[in-house]
Structure formats: C-alpha cells, structure tokens
Design a protein around this motif. Structure first.
Motif, PDB file in Angstrom:
ATOM      1  N   TRP A 166      25.670  -2.541   7.117  1.00 18.54           N
ATOM      2  CA  TRP A 166      26.219  -2.968   8.408  1.00 18.54           C
ATOM      3  C   TRP A 166      26.353  -4.483   8.319  1.00 18.54           C
ATOM      4  O   TRP A 166      25.381  -5.211   8.473  1.00 18.54           O
ATOM      5  CB  TRP A 166      25.292  -2.539   9.535  1.00 18.54           C
ATOM      6  N   ILE A 167      27.564  -4.942   8.026  1.00 16.69           N
ATOM      7  CA  ILE A 167      27.789  -6.331   7.646  1.00 16.69           C
ATOM      8  C   ILE A 167      27.327  -7.302   8.724  1.00 16.69           C
ATOM      9  O   ILE A 167      26.605  -8.252   8.431  1.00 16.69           O
ATOM     10  CB  ILE A 167      29.263  -6.551   7.252  1.00 16.69           C
ATOM     11  N   ASP A 168      27.711  -7.103   9.976  1.00 18.58           N
ATOM     12  CA  ASP A 168      27.333  -8.044  11.032  1.00 18.58           C
ATOM     13  C   ASP A 168      25.826  -8.098  11.269  1.00 18.58           C
ATOM     14  O   ASP A 168      25.300  -9.105  11.714  1.00 18.58           O
ATOM     15  CB  ASP A 168      28.031  -7.692  12.351  1.00 18.58           C
ATOM     16  N   PHE A 169      25.140  -6.989  11.011  1.00 20.58           N
ATOM     17  CA  PHE A 169      23.694  -6.936  11.231  1.00 20.58           C
ATOM     18  C   PHE A 169      22.888  -7.269   9.982  1.00 20.58           C
ATOM     19  O   PHE A 169      21.659  -7.367  10.042  1.00 20.58           O
ATOM     20  CB  PHE A 169      23.271  -5.545  11.727  1.00 20.58           C
ATOM     21  N   ARG A 210      32.576   2.678  -3.589  1.00 21.96           N
ATOM     22  CA  ARG A 210      32.302   1.775  -2.471  1.00 21.96           C
ATOM     23  C   ARG A 210      33.550   1.708  -1.604  1.00 21.96           C
ATOM     24  O   ARG A 210      34.657   1.690  -2.122  1.00 21.96           O
ATOM     25  CB  ARG A 210      31.977   0.372  -2.975  1.00 21.96           C
ATOM     26  N   TYR A 211      33.340   1.661  -0.304  1.00 22.00           N
ATOM     27  CA  TYR A 211      34.466   1.629   0.628  1.00 22.00           C
ATOM     28  C   TYR A 211      34.202   0.626   1.739  1.00 22.00           C
ATOM     29  O   TYR A 211      33.077   0.495   2.213  1.00 22.00           O
ATOM     30  CB  TYR A 211      34.681   3.010   1.276  1.00 22.00           C
ATOM     31  N   VAL A 271      31.710  -2.295   8.022  1.00 20.02           N
ATOM     32  CA  VAL A 271      30.666  -1.741   7.166  1.00 20.02           C
ATOM     33  C   VAL A 271      31.165  -1.669   5.729  1.00 20.02           C
ATOM     34  O   VAL A 271      32.361  -1.750   5.464  1.00 20.02           O
ATOM     35  CB  VAL A 271      30.212  -0.332   7.619  1.00 20.02           C
ATOM     36  N   HIS A 272      30.227  -1.516   4.849  1.00 21.22           N
ATOM     37  CA  HIS A 272      30.508  -1.271   3.433  1.00 21.22           C
ATOM     38  C   HIS A 272      29.760   0.018   3.103  1.00 21.22           C
ATOM     39  O   HIS A 272      28.534   0.062   3.186  1.00 21.22           O
ATOM     40  CB  HIS A 272      29.990  -2.451   2.605  1.00 21.22           C
ATOM     41  N   VAL A 273      30.494   1.098   2.788  1.00 26.10           N
ATOM     42  CA  VAL A 273      29.894   2.393   2.490  1.00 26.10           C
ATOM     43  C   VAL A 273      29.744   2.518   0.976  1.00 26.10           C
ATOM     44  O   VAL A 273      30.692   2.284   0.234  1.00 26.10           O
ATOM     45  CB  VAL A 273      30.757   3.553   3.036  1.00 26.10           C
TER      46      VAL A 273
END
Length: 104
Positions: A76-79, A42-43, A62-64
């Motif tokens: 997509w954290i904000d969304f 995770r990144y 984002v968190h990949v």
C-alpha cells in the motif's frame, strides 16, 4: 515505487521467470509470516482500504506481488505498508455456516 511507470507484457504468467523480491526500505510489515524472496509477477493498481483510524474507505495506489498460485502481497504505497494474502483452503459447506439463514 510511485515513480515506476507500469508496463504491460504479453508473456503468459507461467512463462515469466522468477524475480528477486524484497520489501522497500521503510515499508511496514503487518504480519510475522515468512515473506518469500522470489516472486513470479508484479502489478501496479489501486486498492480500497479502510480500517482503524481511517474515517472512510480510500482508493490508493498499490503494488501487487504474486509469489505463487496461493500467495500474494500488496504494498500500500501511500501507507508504506505490506499485507500478505493466502488462498483459503477450507471447504465451506452449510455445516460451517450455522450463523443465520442461508442467502442461497
């Protein structure tokens, strides 16, 4: 997720043990594909997103999530949205690209 502080690791990707994975509560899944329950990495990062309803491309946190060599997901954290990406296994040749002159 925004409050998680990123940490770096010197461990090679192939030596990281599998980790459990589940989508955060309230995260919208924009695919009907099967989402694995384990991931290998995770990144934290930033992604550029544009599309319907967005007036211009936007850079957001984002968190990949890497599931395997051929599959990764992006939260997509904000969304509060999740997209899944898989490696293209098609071999593209000039026979596949008959739409216009070659750029090569």
């Amino acid at each position: 997720m925004e409050s998680i502080e990123p940490k770096s690791s010197d461990t090679p990707l192939d030596q990281i043990p599998e980790q459990p994975f589940s989508l955060p509560q309230g995260c919208i899944l924009d695919t009907d594909a099967h989402i694995p329950t384990k991931c290998i990495a995770r990144y934290h990062g930033f992604g550029q997103r544009a599309g319907f309803g967005l007036p211009r491309p936007t850079i957001i946190p984002v968190h990949v999530v890497v599931f395997n060599d051929d599959l990764l997901g992006v939260i997509w954290i904000d969304f509060e949205d999740f997209t899944l990406y898989s490696r293209v296994k098609e071999t593209f040749t000039t026979n596949n690209m008959q739409m216009g002159p070659s750029c090569l």
